[in-house]
Scaffold this motif. Structure first.
Motif, PDB file in Angstrom:
ATOM      1  N   GLU A  15     -25.607 -52.812   7.433  1.00  0.00           N
ATOM      2  CA  GLU A  15     -25.163 -52.907   6.037  1.00  0.00           C
ATOM      3  C   GLU A  15     -25.058 -51.489   5.477  1.00  0.00           C
ATOM      4  N   VAL A  16     -23.850 -51.074   5.181  1.00  0.00           N
ATOM      5  CA  VAL A  16     -23.591 -49.704   4.727  1.00  0.00           C
ATOM      6  C   VAL A  16     -24.438 -49.364   3.506  1.00  0.00           C
ATOM      7  N   SER A  17     -24.535 -50.272   2.543  1.00  0.00           N
ATOM      8  CA  SER A  17     -25.273 -49.979   1.310  1.00  0.00           C
ATOM      9  C   SER A  17     -26.760 -49.766   1.572  1.00  0.00           C
ATOM     10  N   VAL A  18     -27.341 -50.514   2.497  1.00  0.00           N
ATOM     11  CA  VAL A  18     -28.762 -50.352   2.805  1.00  0.00           C
ATOM     12  C   VAL A  18     -28.999 -49.012   3.503  1.00  0.00           C
ATOM     13  N   GLY A  19     -28.142 -48.681   4.455  1.00  0.00           N
ATOM     14  CA  GLY A  19     -28.270 -47.393   5.134  1.00  0.00           C
ATOM     15  C   GLY A  19     -28.119 -46.233   4.168  1.00  0.00           C
ATOM     16  N   ARG A  20     -27.156 -46.342   3.261  1.00  0.00           N
ATOM     17  CA  ARG A  20     -26.930 -45.286   2.270  1.00  0.00           C
ATOM     18  C   ARG A  20     -28.152 -45.154   1.355  1.00  0.00           C
ATOM     19  N   PHE A  21     -28.659 -46.287   0.858  1.00  0.00           N
ATOM     20  CA  PHE A  21     -29.841 -46.280  -0.016  1.00  0.00           C
ATOM     21  C   PHE A  21     -31.020 -45.596   0.673  1.00  0.00           C
ATOM     22  N   ALA A  22     -31.304 -46.010   1.918  1.00  0.00           N
ATOM     23  CA  ALA A  22     -32.432 -45.427   2.646  1.00  0.00           C
ATOM     24  C   ALA A  22     -32.228 -43.934   2.855  1.00  0.00           C
ATOM     25  N   GLY A  23     -31.024 -43.542   3.232  1.00  0.00           N
ATOM     26  CA  GLY A  23     -30.741 -42.125   3.466  1.00  0.00           C
ATOM     27  C   GLY A  23     -30.914 -41.285   2.222  1.00  0.00           C
ATOM     28  N   VAL A  24     -30.397 -41.761   1.101  1.00  0.00           N
ATOM     29  CA  VAL A  24     -30.509 -41.006  -0.154  1.00  0.00           C
ATOM     30  C   VAL A  24     -31.974 -40.849  -0.550  1.00  0.00           C
ATOM     31  N   ARG A  25     -32.743 -41.932  -0.480  1.00  0.00           N
ATOM     32  CA  ARG A  25     -34.150 -41.848  -0.900  1.00  0.00           C
ATOM     33  C   ARG A  25     -34.931 -40.883  -0.003  1.00  0.00           C
ATOM     34  N   LEU A  26     -34.697 -40.949   1.289  1.00  0.00           N
ATOM     35  CA  LEU A  26     -35.412 -40.039   2.194  1.00  0.00           C
ATOM     36  C   LEU A  26     -34.993 -38.585   1.960  1.00  0.00           C
ATOM     37  N   GLU A  27     -33.727 -38.356   1.721  1.00  0.00           N
ATOM     38  CA  GLU A  27     -33.278 -36.991   1.437  1.00  0.00           C
ATOM     39  C   GLU A  27     -33.878 -36.461   0.144  1.00  0.00           C
ATOM     40  N   GLN A  28     -34.060 -37.326  -0.850  1.00  0.00           N
ATOM     41  CA  GLN A  28     -34.697 -36.908  -2.100  1.00  0.00           C
ATOM     42  C   GLN A  28     -36.108 -36.382  -1.849  1.00  0.00           C
ATOM     43  N   LEU A  29     -36.738 -36.866  -0.792  1.00  0.00           N
ATOM     44  CA  LEU A  29     -38.105 -36.456  -0.483  1.00  0.00           C
ATOM     45  C   LEU A  29     -38.167 -35.471   0.683  1.00  0.00           C
ATOM     46  N   ARG A  30     -37.094 -34.728   0.871  1.00  0.00           N
ATOM     47  CA  ARG A  30     -37.044 -33.607   1.822  1.00  0.00           C
ATOM     48  C   ARG A  30     -37.084 -34.011   3.295  1.00  0.00           C
ATOM     49  N   TYR A  31     -36.562 -35.183   3.618  1.00  0.00           N
ATOM     50  CA  TYR A  31     -36.333 -35.536   5.013  1.00  0.00           C
ATOM     51  C   TYR A  31     -34.882 -35.210   5.334  1.00  0.00           C
ATOM     52  N   ARG A  32     -34.606 -34.885   6.567  1.00  0.00           N
ATOM     53  CA  ARG A  32     -33.225 -34.779   7.033  1.00  0.00           C
ATOM     54  C   ARG A  32     -32.879 -36.159   7.588  1.00  0.00           C
ATOM     55  N   VAL A  33     -31.698 -36.642   7.317  1.00  0.00           N
ATOM     56  CA  VAL A  33     -31.362 -38.019   7.668  1.00  0.00           C
ATOM     57  C   VAL A  33     -29.998 -38.100   8.337  1.00  0.00           C
ATOM     58  N   SER A  34     -29.931 -38.903   9.381  1.00  0.00           N
ATOM     59  CA  SER A  34     -28.663 -39.287   9.991  1.00  0.00           C
ATOM     60  C   SER A  34     -28.585 -40.800   9.891  1.00  0.00           C
ATOM     61  N   VAL A  35     -27.549 -41.306   9.231  1.00  0.00           N
ATOM     62  CA  VAL A  35     -27.386 -42.742   9.027  1.00  0.00           C
ATOM     63  C   VAL A  35     -26.284 -43.258   9.951  1.00  0.00           C
ATOM     64  N   PHE A  36     -26.598 -44.325  10.664  1.00  0.00           N
ATOM     65  CA  PHE A  36     -25.634 -45.000  11.520  1.00  0.00           C
ATOM     66  C   PHE A  36     -25.555 -46.460  11.111  1.00  0.00           C
ATOM     67  N   ASN A  37     -24.350 -47.025  11.136  1.00  0.00           N
ATOM     68  CA  ASN A  37     -24.170 -48.443  10.861  1.00  0.00           C
ATOM     69  C   ASN A  37     -23.949 -49.227  12.155  1.00  0.00           C
ATOM     70  N   ASP A  38     -23.853 -48.536  13.251  1.00  0.00           N
ATOM     71  CA  ASP A  38     -23.654 -49.142  14.566  1.00  0.00           C
ATOM     72  C   ASP A  38     -24.829 -48.760  15.462  1.00  0.00           C
ATOM     73  N   PRO A  39     -25.647 -49.733  15.878  1.00  0.00           N
ATOM     74  CA  PRO A  39     -26.819 -49.391  16.681  1.00  0.00           C
ATOM     75  C   PRO A  39     -26.481 -48.773  18.039  1.00  0.00           C
ATOM     76  N   LEU A  40     -25.353 -49.121  18.609  1.00  0.00           N
ATOM     77  CA  LEU A  40     -24.981 -48.536  19.894  1.00  0.00           C
ATOM     78  C   LEU A  40     -24.643 -47.057  19.759  1.00  0.00           C
ATOM     79  N   ARG A  41     -23.997 -46.696  18.651  1.00  0.00           N
ATOM     80  CA  ARG A  41     -23.709 -45.269  18.410  1.00  0.00           C
ATOM     81  C   ARG A  41     -25.003 -44.512  18.117  1.00  0.00           C
ATOM     82  N   ALA A  42     -25.935 -45.152  17.410  1.00  0.00           N
ATOM     83  CA  ALA A  42     -27.231 -44.520  17.138  1.00  0.00           C
ATOM     84  C   ALA A  42     -27.978 -44.279  18.439  1.00  0.00           C
ATOM     85  N   LEU A  43     -27.966 -45.265  19.326  1.00  0.00           N
ATOM     86  CA  LEU A  43     -28.629 -45.105  20.625  1.00  0.00           C
ATOM     87  C   LEU A  43     -27.990 -43.969  21.419  1.00  0.00           C
ATOM     88  N   ALA A  44     -26.675 -43.862  21.374  1.00  0.00           N
ATOM     89  CA  ALA A  44     -25.990 -42.758  22.069  1.00  0.00           C
ATOM     90  C   ALA A  44     -26.434 -41.416  21.514  1.00  0.00           C
TER      91      ALA A  44
END
Length: 133
Positions: A15-44
């Motif tokens: 779900e694009v909106s959930v990934g975006r929400f999680a990424g934004v919140r983590l970035e606000q707290l000084r994490y570096r984030v890579s968001v993927f909507n496809d688990p196979l691409r994330a695994l790669a």
């Protein structure tokens, strides 16, 4: 919640909106984030650079690969990769599946940004050690 220390977190949710929400919140707290909507691409991405990520946050129910399977496969190239599995139905994760991703935190949907950060911090080794002091 405590801010991060620049840890690189892989967020995977179909779900694009959930990934975006999680990424934004983590970035606000000084994490570096890579968001993927496809688990196979994330695994790669994990297979291509196993030590690039300090943790993974994955949705349980995704087409192509469940979050549990994604974490299990990622851990074949990066053992003990800290993980948070997000689910809208905790009952869908069997005890055997949970045991297969030892140490992973289960986070129920819906969740707040702070819920996510607390779950992530509970699996990151440095953060867990700092809280025990």
């Amino acid at each position: 919640v405590l801010p991060g220390g620049g840890e690189h977190v892989l967020v995977v949710d179909d779900e694009v909106s959930v990934g975006r929400f999680a990424g934004v919140r983590l970035e606000q707290l000084r994490y570096r984030v890579s968001v993927f909507n496809d688990p196979l691409r994330a695994l790669a991405a994990v297979r291509a650079a196993p030590h690039a990520f300090q943790a993974i946050v994955a949705d349980f129910a995704m087409p192509g690969l469940t979050g549990v399977e994604l974490v299990r496969q990622a851990r074949t190239v990066r053992p003990n990769l800290p993980a948070v599995i997000v689910t809208g139905n905790r009952g869908a994760i069997t005890p055997g599946q949970h045991e297969s991703v030892a140490g992973a935190q289960i986070l129920d949907k819906p969740f707040t940004g702070d819920d996510l950060v607390r779950a992530l911090q509970s699996v990151l080794p440095v953060r867990a050690a700092a809280r025990q002091r």
